[in-house]
Write a protein that holds these residues in place. Structure first.
Motif, PDB file in Angstrom:
ATOM      1  N   LEU A 116       0.800  -1.216   0.000  1.00 27.62           N
ATOM      2  CA  LEU A 116       0.000   0.000   0.000  1.00 27.62           C
ATOM      3  C   LEU A 116       0.836   1.271   0.000  1.00 27.62           C
ATOM      4  O   LEU A 116       0.296   2.378   0.025  1.00 27.62           O
ATOM      5  CB  LEU A 116      -0.943  -0.002   1.207  1.00 27.62           C
ATOM      6  CG  LEU A 116      -1.940  -1.164   1.284  1.00 27.62           C
ATOM      7  CD1 LEU A 116      -2.835  -1.014   2.494  1.00 27.62           C
ATOM      8  CD2 LEU A 116      -2.765  -1.275   0.019  1.00 27.62           C
ATOM      9  N   GLY A 117       2.146   1.117  -0.025  1.00 26.23           N
ATOM     10  CA  GLY A 117       3.012   2.287  -0.046  1.00 26.23           C
ATOM     11  C   GLY A 117       2.942   3.105   1.227  1.00 26.23           C
ATOM     12  O   GLY A 117       2.984   4.332   1.198  1.00 26.23           O
ATOM     13  N   ALA A 118       2.813   2.409   2.356  1.00 27.24           N
ATOM     14  CA  ALA A 118       2.719   3.083   3.658  1.00 27.24           C
ATOM     15  C   ALA A 118       3.844   2.586   4.565  1.00 27.24           C
ATOM     16  O   ALA A 118       4.555   1.627   4.244  1.00 27.24           O
ATOM     17  CB  ALA A 118       1.358   2.809   4.295  1.00 27.24           C
ATOM     18  N   THR A 119       4.003   3.227   5.696  1.00 27.16           N
ATOM     19  CA  THR A 119       4.981   2.758   6.669  1.00 27.16           C
ATOM     20  C   THR A 119       4.370   1.637   7.507  1.00 27.16           C
ATOM     21  O   THR A 119       3.140   1.538   7.641  1.00 27.16           O
ATOM     22  CB  THR A 119       5.409   3.896   7.614  1.00 27.16           C
ATOM     23  OG1 THR A 119       4.270   4.326   8.379  1.00 27.16           O
ATOM     24  CG2 THR A 119       5.969   5.074   6.823  1.00 27.16           C
ATOM     25  N   ARG A 120       5.234   0.819   8.097  1.00 26.29           N
ATOM     26  CA  ARG A 120       4.741  -0.265   8.945  1.00 26.29           C
ATOM     27  C   ARG A 120       4.024   0.300  10.169  1.00 26.29           C
ATOM     28  O   ARG A 120       3.037  -0.270  10.632  1.00 26.29           O
ATOM     29  CB  ARG A 120       5.898  -1.163   9.368  1.00 26.29           C
ATOM     30  CG  ARG A 120       5.444  -2.398  10.141  1.00 26.29           C
ATOM     31  CD  ARG A 120       6.567  -3.376  10.333  1.00 26.29           C
ATOM     32  NE  ARG A 120       6.134  -4.519  11.125  1.00 26.29           N
ATOM     33  CZ  ARG A 120       6.907  -5.555  11.411  1.00 26.29           C
ATOM     34  NH1 ARG A 120       8.146  -5.580  10.959  1.00 26.29           N
ATOM     35  NH2 ARG A 120       6.448  -6.547  12.145  1.00 26.29           N
ATOM     36  N   LEU A 121       4.509   1.430  10.675  1.00 27.63           N
ATOM     37  CA  LEU A 121       3.868   2.061  11.828  1.00 27.63           C
ATOM     38  C   LEU A 121       2.440   2.466  11.489  1.00 27.63           C
ATOM     39  O   LEU A 121       1.522   2.250  12.290  1.00 27.63           O
ATOM     40  CB  LEU A 121       4.671   3.290  12.266  1.00 27.63           C
ATOM     41  CG  LEU A 121       4.077   4.109  13.425  1.00 27.63           C
ATOM     42  CD1 LEU A 121       3.962   3.250  14.677  1.00 27.63           C
ATOM     43  CD2 LEU A 121       4.923   5.351  13.689  1.00 27.63           C
ATOM     44  N   ARG A 122       2.247   3.034  10.275  1.00 21.03           N
ATOM     45  CA  ARG A 122       0.888   3.435   9.890  1.00 21.03           C
ATOM     46  C   ARG A 122      -0.013   2.215   9.740  1.00 21.03           C
ATOM     47  O   ARG A 122      -1.188   2.246  10.101  1.00 21.03           O
ATOM     48  CB  ARG A 122       0.916   4.232   8.584  1.00 21.03           C
ATOM     49  CG  ARG A 122      -0.444   4.852   8.264  1.00 21.03           C
ATOM     50  CD  ARG A 122      -0.477   5.570   6.948  1.00 21.03           C
ATOM     51  NE  ARG A 122      -1.820   6.115   6.714  1.00 21.03           N
ATOM     52  CZ  ARG A 122      -2.284   6.473   5.530  1.00 21.03           C
ATOM     53  NH1 ARG A 122      -1.511   6.351   4.460  1.00 21.03           N
ATOM     54  NH2 ARG A 122      -3.515   6.950   5.406  1.00 21.03           N
ATOM     55  N   VAL A 123       0.525   1.121   9.205  1.00 24.15           N
ATOM     56  CA  VAL A 123      -0.252  -0.115   9.063  1.00 24.15           C
ATOM     57  C   VAL A 123      -0.653  -0.641  10.436  1.00 24.15           C
ATOM     58  O   VAL A 123      -1.795  -1.054  10.661  1.00 24.15           O
ATOM     59  CB  VAL A 123       0.560  -1.179   8.295  1.00 24.15           C
ATOM     60  CG1 VAL A 123      -0.102  -2.546   8.405  1.00 24.15           C
ATOM     61  CG2 VAL A 123       0.690  -0.777   6.828  1.00 24.15           C
TER      62      VAL A 123
END
Length: 321
Positions: free
Chosen positions: A38-45
């Motif tokens: 999703l092109g996001a950071t692991r923290l955001r996930v």
């Protein structure tokens, strides 16, 4: 004074939560793989998964209107070889299909145009793309150039390429340039003369080199802006249909297999051709509605579209045949 009608909305944050939860719980991806997808950071996930539980999105079953859309997105990607599909839930009223599709495109373009790797972006014209500009997140991209990829209408319209290109560039704080030619020349000979002018050759090469572009699909009816306001003098919808046409792509009228029909209109188009799309890294097609299923199927079947934005009913019709 009467209040403006409330427009249907795409909840971008809920969609992100739903996509994260779907990828993690249904597809079985790790948080790291979900972030990469999703092109996001692991923290955001990680935070999204917690939030999905908190708001009740994830229970024993999925409690979101977007869940069914994920299956359709995957089916569209597999059937038409897409890199990405964005399917919005079907609106409550058929008359809102274009608005909900435009809203979905606006949310997608907010992500696409935030990518610093996208330095030049091509913008077509039409109702769906016009609506998309109302749902875009405004950001500062002074390094971005927005380029109109089609000739314009001869009369003023907020759906014209010039107006839409300017509006998008203003939202991005970006530069912009126009393809200052009519969509159709008076004859094949005058088209060839115009296309050979240095000023147009330079713009056409610039269009062919864009990093991404958004375009719409038009059917052969008065609902289409092109059919309503841009047909060459003496050309009728009926004769285009008789020649096998189902709709247009960038002004070129195509048949059900995506081939340009044998009609003089296609010899008058001033602009890039269908084969030029193969050179563009991310060609985004946005269209919805039962009347656009034949032309969408024809365009997608060419294998030149990378990202398709639509709504649920249109997606189901496309994957069911």
């Amino acid at each position: 004074m009467a209040r403006a009608p409330k427009l249907p909305q795409i909840d971008a944050e809920q969609r992100f939560l739903a996509r994260v939860a779907w990828a993690y719980y249904v597809e079985g991806l790790t948080q790291e793989k979900v972030a990469e997808k999703l092109g996001a950071t692991r923290l955001r996930v990680n935070k999204a998964l917690s939030e999905a539980h908190r708001v009740g999105l994830v229970r024993i079953t999925f409690n979101t209107a977007y869940a069914a859309c994920f299956d359709l997105e995957q089916a569209l990607c597999e059937k038409f070889g897409l890199q990405q599909a964005y399917v919005a839930p079907a609106p409550a009223q058929d008359g809102d299909v274009q608005t909900i599709t435009g809203a979905a495109l606006g949310n997608l373009l907010s992500e696409v145009l935030a990518d610093p790797a996208v330095k030049s972006f091509g913008m077509s014209w039409g109702g769906t793309l016009n609506i998309a500009t109302r749902f875009l997140a405004a950001i500062e991209r002074p390094d971005l150039e927005v380029i109109s990829v089609m000739g314009g209408l001869t009369r003023g319209s907020d759906l014209n390429s010039f107006e839409i290109t300017t509006r998008l560039a203003d939202l991005m704080g970006a530069q912009h340039s126009y393809f200052t030619a009519p969509l159709y020349a008076g004859s094949a000979e005058s088209r060839d003369t115009i296309m050979q002018l240095d000023v147009f050759r330079e713009v056409l090469e610039k269009i062919r080199r864009v990093d991404a572009m958004a375009m719409a699909a038009g059917d052969l009816s008065k609902r289409s802006l092109l059919m309503r306001d841009a047909l060459p003098s003496g050309t009728t919808i009926e004769e285009l249909q008789k020649a096998g046409g189902v709709g247009d792509i960038l002004g070129t009228v195509i048949d059900a297999q995506g081939r340009p029909i044998d009609h003089p209109i296609n010899e008058k188009v001033i602009g890039i051709g269908i084969p030029d799309l193969a050179r563009i890294p991310n060609v985004i097609l946005a269209a919805g509605g039962a009347h656009k299923v034949p032309v969408c199927r024809a365009i997608l079947g060419l294998g030149l579209v990378n990202t398709f934005v639509t709504e649920e009913a249109t997606a189901r019709a496309l994957v069911s045949e």
